[in-house]
Design an enzyme around this catalytic site. Structure first.
Site, PDB file in Angstrom:
ATOM      1  N   GLN A 260      66.922 106.778   7.004  1.00 39.71           N
ATOM      2  CA  GLN A 260      66.912 107.459   5.713  1.00 39.71           C
ATOM      3  C   GLN A 260      68.312 107.795   5.253  1.00 39.71           C
ATOM      4  O   GLN A 260      68.672 107.635   4.086  1.00 39.71           O
ATOM      5  CB  GLN A 260      66.066 108.737   5.796  1.00 39.71           C
ATOM      6  CG  GLN A 260      64.585 108.506   5.881  1.00 39.71           C
ATOM      7  CD  GLN A 260      64.084 107.645   4.747  1.00 39.71           C
ATOM      8  OE1 GLN A 260      64.267 107.974   3.581  1.00 39.71           O
ATOM      9  NE2 GLN A 260      63.465 106.523   5.077  1.00 39.71           N
ATOM     10  N   GLU A 328      58.824 113.422   1.608  1.00 39.18           N
ATOM     11  CA  GLU A 328      58.478 112.096   1.102  1.00 39.18           C
ATOM     12  C   GLU A 328      57.872 111.258   2.231  1.00 39.18           C
ATOM     13  O   GLU A 328      56.796 110.685   2.083  1.00 39.18           O
ATOM     14  CB  GLU A 328      59.737 111.428   0.557  1.00 39.18           C
ATOM     15  CG  GLU A 328      59.528 110.003   0.097  1.00 39.18           C
ATOM     16  CD  GLU A 328      60.839 109.307  -0.239  1.00 39.18           C
ATOM     17  OE1 GLU A 328      60.789 108.265  -0.920  1.00 39.18           O
ATOM     18  OE2 GLU A 328      61.915 109.780   0.187  1.00 39.18           O
ATOM     19  N   HIS A 329      58.585 111.169   3.343  1.00 42.55           N
ATOM     20  CA  HIS A 329      58.102 110.457   4.526  1.00 42.55           C
ATOM     21  C   HIS A 329      57.958 111.458   5.673  1.00 42.55           C
ATOM     22  O   HIS A 329      58.886 112.215   5.954  1.00 42.55           O
ATOM     23  CB  HIS A 329      59.092 109.377   4.970  1.00 42.55           C
ATOM     24  CG  HIS A 329      59.467 108.410   3.896  1.00 42.55           C
ATOM     25  ND1 HIS A 329      60.649 108.498   3.182  1.00 42.55           N
ATOM     26  CD2 HIS A 329      58.812 107.321   3.416  1.00 42.55           C
ATOM     27  CE1 HIS A 329      60.709 107.506   2.309  1.00 42.55           C
ATOM     28  NE2 HIS A 329      59.603 106.776   2.430  1.00 42.55           N
ATOM     29  N   HIS A 421      34.081 123.220 -36.957  1.00 46.97           N
ATOM     30  CA  HIS A 421      33.526 122.744 -35.699  1.00 46.97           C
ATOM     31  C   HIS A 421      32.026 123.064 -35.657  1.00 46.97           C
ATOM     32  O   HIS A 421      31.198 122.232 -35.281  1.00 46.97           O
ATOM     33  CB  HIS A 421      34.223 123.407 -34.509  1.00 46.97           C
ATOM     34  CG  HIS A 421      35.539 122.800 -34.135  1.00 46.97           C
ATOM     35  ND1 HIS A 421      36.616 122.822 -34.968  1.00 46.97           N
ATOM     36  CD2 HIS A 421      35.934 122.152 -33.006  1.00 46.97           C
ATOM     37  CE1 HIS A 421      37.641 122.221 -34.373  1.00 46.97           C
ATOM     38  NE2 HIS A 421      37.245 121.795 -33.187  1.00 46.97           N
TER      39      HIS A 421
END
Length: 432
Positions: A260, A328-329, A421
């Site tokens: 990494q 992340e990992h 509505h």
């Protein structure tokens, strides 16, 4: 170089600092530059693209050079080795097979009184893929971004990538793009490429969704054009967190951390270990492997600033700290990874056991390697087929069903002060 921390409060402080690294002053001051680039591309189109390519990438190209030609695409297959071509083909096959299983299905439910409800999934029309380039080549990024778009049914896929030496695009990237189904490739990168995809120029078409990682300027550009287009995420520098017990091999852990750190000087590599002896041996291995590392300067900087080793008393504490960081990992290099998995709540991708390095997921396991970073795994997921699709609600009421709920709708519209509505239901039911 790698600090070892044993106090939980200090560990939590350090994890927060690393998680927030993309938001520090060195990053935020770049936003003004990115905004200037985006506005210039909106106003000046291709002229601005050529100007910023010369200024930032040191490459002088013409408008005619922007799109990669068919001749270049054909030549790329002759410029890659047979071994690399086979590897790209294998990665394509496995990534495509995984994402083919993840296509969301439209559905319709027929209820009582002829009430029909459902969801209809449709692909976006045009996808834009950013692939980092310049001095490096990332064919895996091409595959991971283009394949889910093709599987989703996107009809037009546009890719941008910075020009390398002599205005060329790495042939491995061109081969991967052709195998994956990319329709158009343009040699432009940086914030200017993101602006072109968002707003369009004379040469580059605007798209609906932009995906793919890049440097901080690319990330900030995606942030600024979000809303005009969809994006996959605001991907920060890469990060890995390894949880290891005494069964882990210190060499394996060290190489996974360096895998990494070698990405970027802001990449993060973190170890949470339950064994102090293992922690010390990992530090020794990291220092030894760095001595002759081909990317030593960059990798050493990442380790010095965003590398961390934490020693804890239990795997439960390790899981708590990991969930706080939401990596992340996440690698579970422990004796019983499936037991530990039950304690994990937040992670982009989880790698189980001693024989599953994160590099497997980077290249050809199948699941996407474009993942949430900087704590975003608390609420976000990997890029996938869904990134390139959207769903529409399907609603149908019979006259009988509408009459049954008319009173409730009237009460709600009156409470919200929206008389038309209420009338839209009243006029359909009052004379029945």
């Amino acid at each position: 170089m790698l600090r070892i921390i044993t106090q939980r409060t200090e560990a939590e402080t350090e994890l927060k600092r690393i998680c927030d690294r993309i938001h520090d002053d060195r990053v935020t001051h770049k936003e003004a530059t990115v905004s200037e680039v985006i506005q210039a591309v909106r106003r000046q189109g291709d002229f601005a693209l050529l100007h910023y390519t010369a200024e930032f990438d040191r490459q002088t190209i013409t408008q005619a050079d922007l799109r990669v030609s068919g001749t270049e695409l054909d030549a790329a297959f002759q410029q890659v080795s047979a071994e690399l071509l086979q590897a790209i083909q294998l990665a394509y096959k496995r990534i495509e097979a995984f994402h083919r299983q993840r296509v969301p299905k439209s559905w319709v439910h027929f209820g009582e009184k002829e009430v029909v409800l459902g969801k209809r999934y449709t692909p976006i029309d045009t996808a834009g893929i950013y692939v980092p380039g310049g001095s490096a080549a990332y064919p895996s990024t091409v595959l991971m971004n283009a394949i889910p778009a093709v599987v989703a049914g996107v009809k037009r896929i546009v890719m941008v990538t910075p020009p390398g030496k002599d205005k060329t695009v790495n042939p491995a990237i061109l081969v991967a793009a052709q195998l994956a189904g990319v329709d158009e490739i343009y040699r432009v990168g940086g914030a200017q490429a993101i602006a072109a995809l968002a707003y369009g120029t004379e040469t580059i078409p605007s798209v609906d969704v932009i995906t793919g990682p890049g440097n901080i300027y690319v990330t900030l550009a995606k942030k600024q054009v979000y809303g005009r287009v969809g994006i996959d995420s605001l991907a920060g520098p890469s990060e890995v967190l390894v949880i290891a017990d005494r069964s882990a091999n210190p060499l394996y852990v060290a190489t996974d951390m360096l895998a990494q750190a070698e990405h970027d000087s802001m990449a993060a590599a973190i170890l949470i270990a339950t064994d102090s002896r293992l922690a010390s041996r990992v530090v020794e291995e990291v220092e030894r492997l760095l001595e002759n590392h081909p990317r030593r300067l960059l990798t050493e900087k990442a380790i010095a600033n965003y590398g961390l080793v934490i020693v804890v008393d239990s795997l439960k504490t390790a899981a708590d700290l990991s969930n706080l960081f939401a990596p992340e990992h996440l690698e579970l290099e422990v004796e019983e990874p499936w037991e530990l998995l039950e304690l994990i709540r937040h992670a982009g991708a989880i790698f189980m056991g001693h024989s599953t390095p994160e590099a497997v997921g980077d290249y050809l396991a199948g699941p996407n390697h474009t993942l949430p970073t900087a704590g975003a795994a608390r609420y976000a997921s990997a890029l996938g087929v869904e990134t390139f699709m959207k769903h529409s609600s399907i609603i149908q009421y019979s006259p009988e069903a509408l009459n049954e709920v008319a009173g409730a709708i009237a009460a709600l519209t009156e409470a919200e002060g929206l008389p038309s509505h209420g009338d839209s239901v009243k006029f359909r039911t009052e004379n029945r």
